[in-house]
Write an enzyme that holds these catalytic residues in place. Structure first.
Site, PDB file in Angstrom:
ATOM      1  N   TRP A 101     138.700 -19.835 -25.393  1.00  0.00           N
ATOM      2  CA  TRP A 101     137.972 -19.407 -24.181  1.00  0.00           C
ATOM      3  C   TRP A 101     136.689 -20.194 -24.034  1.00  0.00           C
ATOM      4  CZ3 TRP A 101     141.116 -17.475 -21.043  1.00  0.00           C
ATOM      5  CH2 TRP A 101     142.123 -16.588 -21.448  1.00  0.00           C
ATOM      6  N   ASP A 171     129.867 -14.968 -22.862  1.00  0.00           N
ATOM      7  CA  ASP A 171     131.144 -14.364 -22.485  1.00  0.00           C
ATOM      8  C   ASP A 171     131.392 -13.230 -23.474  1.00  0.00           C
ATOM      9  OD1 ASP A 171     133.767 -13.618 -22.082  1.00  0.00           O
ATOM     10  OD2 ASP A 171     134.599 -15.650 -22.173  1.00  0.00           O
ATOM     11  N   LYS A 195     139.689  -5.925 -21.396  1.00  0.00           N
ATOM     12  CA  LYS A 195     139.756  -5.890 -22.859  1.00  0.00           C
ATOM     13  C   LYS A 195     139.185  -4.558 -23.341  1.00  0.00           C
ATOM     14  CE  LYS A 195     141.267 -10.175 -22.677  1.00  0.00           C
ATOM     15  NZ  LYS A 195     140.424 -11.310 -22.507  1.00  0.00           N
TER      16      LYS A 195
HETATM   17  C1  LIG Z   1     140.632 -12.669 -21.909  1.00  0.00           C
HETATM   18  C2  LIG Z   1     139.410 -13.498 -22.019  1.00  0.00           C
HETATM   19  C3  LIG Z   1     139.019 -14.376 -20.999  1.00  0.00           C
HETATM   20  C4  LIG Z   1     139.820 -14.571 -19.738  1.00  0.00           C
HETATM   21  O1  LIG Z   1     139.676 -13.450 -18.957  1.00  0.00           O
HETATM   22  P1  LIG Z   1     140.309 -13.315 -17.499  1.00  0.00           P
HETATM   23  O2  LIG Z   1     139.649 -12.056 -17.029  1.00  0.00           O
HETATM   24  O3  LIG Z   1     141.782 -13.211 -17.672  1.00  0.00           O
HETATM   25  O4  LIG Z   1     139.904 -14.494 -16.720  1.00  0.00           O
HETATM   26  C5  LIG Z   1     137.844 -15.085 -21.159  1.00  0.00           C
HETATM   27  N1  LIG Z   1     137.095 -14.944 -22.253  1.00  0.00           N
HETATM   28  C6  LIG Z   1     137.438 -14.119 -23.261  1.00  0.00           C
HETATM   29  C7  LIG Z   1     136.574 -14.009 -24.470  1.00  0.00           C
HETATM   30  C8  LIG Z   1     138.602 -13.374 -23.168  1.00  0.00           C
HETATM   31  O5  LIG Z   1     138.957 -12.551 -24.170  1.00  0.00           O
END
Ligand SMILES: *Cc1c(COP(=O)(O)O)cnc(C)c1O
Length: 363
Positions: A101, A171, A195
């Site tokens: 990511w 993030d 998540k």
């Molecule tokens: C799942 C995830 C993403 C992508 O998320 P989307 O909402 O599907 O764009 C980005 N960063 C992390 C750390 C993730 O776990």
């Protein structure tokens, strides 16, 4: 009805109490005679839901007043672009690459300016967090970006990087609300809800007001400007109304548990049960450096693909779902977000113990 233990990395398990409350309100939300899915986002009933959700999130995370909370769409993946589009002044950003990511965020940023990789753990398949105490931060960096919890590899920053005064962007998709954080250390925090918070469809962005910008830069699409959403309290257009409503219920559930300090204690205990077993096990082990282990995503391996496969199959047959590791790394991964009860982890460990006894000949 029977529910499984769902170890999915995302979309992921939600608190049963939240799902039940939503089910009770499905046809008639508090005397409105309609579902939250059916109501105008400008209605009083919905405005109350939205305001309450924001207030509860602010409360939980102790978000200072000079930060805006936005509920956006497009997932964390859209933030990979919105952050550079809105924050870049010098056209330079620094990235600490600790997984897929973080890598994707850097790649996307590269479309808008220079994305410097100032540290990486790719040399050891992202199984650790690099030392970030004295990194070569670019003098003209507009910000430093981290992926705080690496969903795929199961690592987590235990200390924030020394950004040498530069704005930190994080993030937090897979660790937001798992423990208290000091929001004032960050310029921007973003997280896809699916998540550790709620259903897919809403992305939480927490941004320091001075980073929002006084005007929407020429040529920038209205919807991609933080200013648009900040000025309109995330109601510039139709927000992902139902997803926000469920997130709001999760915020209330977390407050009911005693807030993020209590949640952190619960998560430490929960993850501890699994990590302790992995330490003593002869068949299973964690591929992650001990000090950098995530409380949310716990990868584990036997070292033999066929045994991993057998384990995943037998686990599924008795109600442990989504234990297969990410397709890029293989093995197993148990995502044990806030909503996973301790009983789920205890049951998993008991099953792993039994599997190990039955399969000692593979050790
Ligand atoms: C799942 C995830 C993403 C992508 O998320 P989307 O909402 O599907 O764009 C980005 N960063 C992390 C750390 C993730 O776990």
């Amino acid at each position: 009805m029977s529910r499984v233990y769902n170890f999915s990395a995302g979309p992921a398990i939600l608190p049963e109490a939240v799902l039940q409350a939503a089910a009770e309100e499905m046809l008639d939300y508090q005397g409105t005679g309609m579902s939250v899915m059916e109501m105008s986002h400008r209605s009083k009933a919905y405005m109350d839901i939205m305001q309450r959700a924001e207030a509860d999130l602010r409360d939980l995370m102790e978000i200072p007043d000079h930060y805006k909370v936005l509920f956006l769409q497009g997932g964390a993946s859209l933030q990979f672009a919105m952050v550079p589009m809105n924050l870049m002044k010098n056209g330079v950003a620094d990235f600490i690459v600790t997984g897929q990511w973080a890598k994707k965020a850097a790649q996307e940023c590269g479309k808008f300016g220079k994305a410097n990789k100032i540290a990486s753990s790719e040399d050891k398949i992202f199984s650790y967090i690099p030392d970030c105490s004295d990194l070569p931060i670019s003098e003209d960096a507009d910000y430093v970006h981290i992926c705080e919890n690496n969903t795929i590899y199961g690592t987590k920053f235990s200390a924030l990087p020394n950004t040498k005064g530069k704005t930190l962007v994080s993030d937090m998709s897979s660790c937001i609300l798992s423990e208290p954080v000091d929001v004032s250390q960050y310029g921007v925090i973003y997280a896809g809800a699916q998540k550790n918070v709620g259903p897919a469809g809403v992305t939480i962005v927490i941004i320091r007001e001075d980073l929002i910008g006084a005007e929407i830069p020429a040529g920038m699409p209205t919807m991609l400007s933080y200013k648009t959403h900040a000025e309109n309290d995330s109601m510039y257009n139709t927000p992902p109304a139902y997803s926000i409503y469920i997130c709001g219920k999760v915020f209330q559930w977390l407050k009911g548990l005693g807030g993020l300090k209590a949640v952190q204690e619960m998560n430490l205990k929960k993850a501890g049960i699994l990590y302790d077993f992995l330490e003593e096990s002869k068949l299973f082990r964690s591929p992650v450096v001990k000090k950098d282990r995530s409380l949310m995503n716990v990868p584990f391996i036997t070292g033999k693909d066929a045994v991993d496969e057998k384990f995943i199959k037998e686990a599924k047959a008795v109600g442990f779902e989504n234990l297969k590791g990410h397709r890029s790394v293989g093995g197993m991964r148990a995502s044990i977000y806030n909503a996973m009860p301790i009983a789920g982890v205890e049951a998993l460990v008991a099953f792993m113990r039994k599997f190990e006894e039955e399969n000692m000949h593979y050790v």
